[in-house]
Motif scaffolding. Structure first.
Motif, PDB file in Angstrom:
ATOM      1  N   ARG A 176      28.922  41.050  -1.676  1.00 35.42           N
ATOM      2  CA  ARG A 176      27.608  41.491  -1.210  1.00 35.42           C
ATOM      3  C   ARG A 176      27.427  42.994  -1.428  1.00 35.42           C
ATOM      4  NH1 ARG A 176      23.064  40.683   1.389  1.00 35.42           N
ATOM      5  NH2 ARG A 176      22.391  42.127   3.016  1.00 35.42           N
ATOM      6  N   HIS A 232      26.450  43.475  -4.917  1.00 39.11           N
ATOM      7  CA  HIS A 232      25.068  43.024  -5.096  1.00 39.11           C
ATOM      8  C   HIS A 232      24.083  44.094  -4.612  1.00 39.11           C
ATOM      9  CE1 HIS A 232      21.490  40.518  -4.895  1.00 39.11           C
ATOM     10  NE2 HIS A 232      21.410  40.687  -3.586  1.00 39.11           N
ATOM     11  N   GLU A 291      17.876  44.984   1.655  1.00 39.29           N
ATOM     12  CA  GLU A 291      17.390  44.543   0.352  1.00 39.29           C
ATOM     13  C   GLU A 291      15.907  44.832   0.137  1.00 39.29           C
ATOM     14  OE1 GLU A 291      18.751  40.645  -0.890  1.00 39.29           O
ATOM     15  OE2 GLU A 291      20.302  40.676   0.644  1.00 39.29           O
ATOM     16  N   HIS A 330      17.150  31.081   2.310  1.00 40.85           N
ATOM     17  CA  HIS A 330      18.364  31.810   1.938  1.00 40.85           C
ATOM     18  C   HIS A 330      18.809  31.413   0.530  1.00 40.85           C
ATOM     19  CE1 HIS A 330      22.335  33.701   3.055  1.00 40.85           C
ATOM     20  NE2 HIS A 330      22.741  32.913   2.071  1.00 40.85           N
ATOM     21  N   TYR A 354      18.644  34.173  -2.820  1.00 40.71           N
ATOM     22  CA  TYR A 354      19.800  34.621  -3.587  1.00 40.71           C
ATOM     23  C   TYR A 354      19.866  33.986  -4.974  1.00 40.71           C
ATOM     24  CZ  TYR A 354      21.424  37.297   0.353  1.00 40.71           C
ATOM     25  OH  TYR A 354      21.512  38.247   1.341  1.00 40.71           O
ATOM     26  N   THR A 386      17.387  36.308  -6.872  1.00 40.10           N
ATOM     27  CA  THR A 386      17.955  37.648  -7.073  1.00 40.10           C
ATOM     28  C   THR A 386      19.306  37.606  -7.799  1.00 40.10           C
ATOM     29  OG1 THR A 386      18.942  37.607  -4.844  1.00 40.10           O
ATOM     30  CG2 THR A 386      16.770  38.629  -5.078  1.00 40.10           C
ATOM     31  N   PHE A 415      22.359  36.183  -7.237  1.00 42.78           N
ATOM     32  CA  PHE A 415      23.573  36.476  -6.493  1.00 42.78           C
ATOM     33  C   PHE A 415      24.235  35.151  -6.113  1.00 42.78           C
ATOM     34  CE2 PHE A 415      25.560  37.873  -2.299  1.00 42.78           C
ATOM     35  CZ  PHE A 415      26.678  38.439  -2.910  1.00 42.78           C
ATOM     36  N   GLY A 459      25.887  34.400  -2.703  1.00 42.96           N
ATOM     37  CA  GLY A 459      24.950  34.203  -1.601  1.00 42.96           C
ATOM     38  C   GLY A 459      24.407  32.789  -1.563  1.00 42.96           C
TER      39      GLY A 459
END
Length: 327
Positions: free
Chosen positions: A14, A17, A54, A301, A305, A308, A310, A313
């Motif tokens: 994280r 990220h 973020e 959630h 992620y 984005t 990730f 996540g």
């Protein structure tokens, strides 16, 4: 591998990220200093970049005279700052612990108009950064619950994220649910990326809609991003809650469900509920609403992620969804 080792690896992922995200947000320090100087009437001694959330480019500002300040810069329009300023103003008028907003400015940097918020820096450390063995965690979480009870008493209208005057973006619950339905494909794509069947996602969406249709929930002011990084603790007590950038008109159980999804394995949501002091939250209809909100937060959630880029996540969201609520 121990739970502590797993969490450490996740924290590293994280951090990387967030570092990549924040590297795209660069405001010249002379621009930041000019806004702070206009507001504080004192020279800036030091800038400390905070790479945590973020949504905003953030600085901890040390002044030659006077208390430190927090500066948050939005590169995505002023709406989040307008929303936050309204909520914090309402908190201030009711004595609810939150940082004061000293100024809200629009600053042109190159061809981009950025929103700059200068705020009070509250004392304390983030709950997420404190060793639980060195803190009476239950007492702090009960204080969070009492704080949340005050926040939920602030009148709002509509449903969903608020504008700068406390009105949600959707007029009715049906409008709110219709917006959730429009995200079904995005939820499925995010789930598919980590091995969840589309039928599983559709099943959760059906459960969410059925719950709200069967027992339309009471809507209140919601922090809507309540987690340990936004809880400040000073000398063993709650010193305030920060970051109201996505505050919304949502069902009363929303903040508890979000906390449970993100923090429930470390910090029990039941302790927050104990401080909140409303036994009706455990009534059968509210339990169903709680689970629906918990599932919905999990789907958002996954989507966030996935969009984005990730993957850790998304994987963490999948695992949490499959584990079920803590309570």
């Amino acid at each position: 591998m121990s739970e502590r080792e797993v969490r450490s690896a996740s924290d590293v992922d994280r951090s990387q990220h967030l570092a990549a995200l924040h590297s795209a947000w660069v405001t010249p320090l002379d621009v930041v200093a000019a806004v702070v100087g206009e507001v504080a009437k004192a020279p800036v001694v030091d800038f400390r970049r905070i790479v945590a959330g973020e949504q905003n480019e953030v600085y901890d500002i040390t002044l030659e005279q006077g208390p430190s300040l927090i500066v948050r810069i939005s590169h995505d329009g002023p709406e989040g700052h307008d929303r936050e300023a309204w909520v914090i103003g309402e908190c201030a008028s009711r004595g609810i612990r939150a940082p004061r907003v000293h100024a809200l400015r629009r600053v042109e940097v190159g061809s981009e108009l950025r929103s700059v918020m200068v705020m009070e820096k509250l004392p304390g450390e983030r709950l997420s950064d404190i060793d639980p063995d060195e803190l009476d965690v239950r007492r702090v979480l009960e204080e969070v619950g009492a704080w949340l009870k005050q926040l939920h008493a602030i009148p709002v209208r509509g449903f969903g994220c608020l504008d700068g005057s406390g009105v949600g973006e959707f007029e009715t619950l049906d409008d709110w649910l219709a917006n959730v339905a429009t995200e079904a494909h995005a939820f499925e794509e995010a789930g598919r990326s980590v091995g969840l069947e589309p039928a599983t996602i559709r099943g959760w969406l059906g459960e969410i809609v059925d719950s709200f249709r069967a027992a339309p929930p009471r809507v209140t002011m919601s922090h809507n991003d309540l987690k340990a990084v936004h809880v400040l603790v000073h000398e063993g007590r709650l010193s305030g809650i920060i970051d109201f950038g996505v505050a919304a008109a949502e069902p009363a159980a929303n903040d508890f469900a979000k906390w449970d999804f993100r923090e429930g394995t470390r910090f029990p949501a039941e302790w927050i509920q104990a401080g909140y002091g409303d036994p009706s939250l455990s009534e059968p209809s509210n339990d169903r609403t709680y689970r629906a909100l918990w599932l919905l937060d999990g789907l958002w959630h996954l989507r966030h992620y996935h969009v984005t880029d990730f993957p850790p996540g998304v994987e963490a969201g999948r695992d949490r969804l499959l584990s079920g609520p803590e309570r």
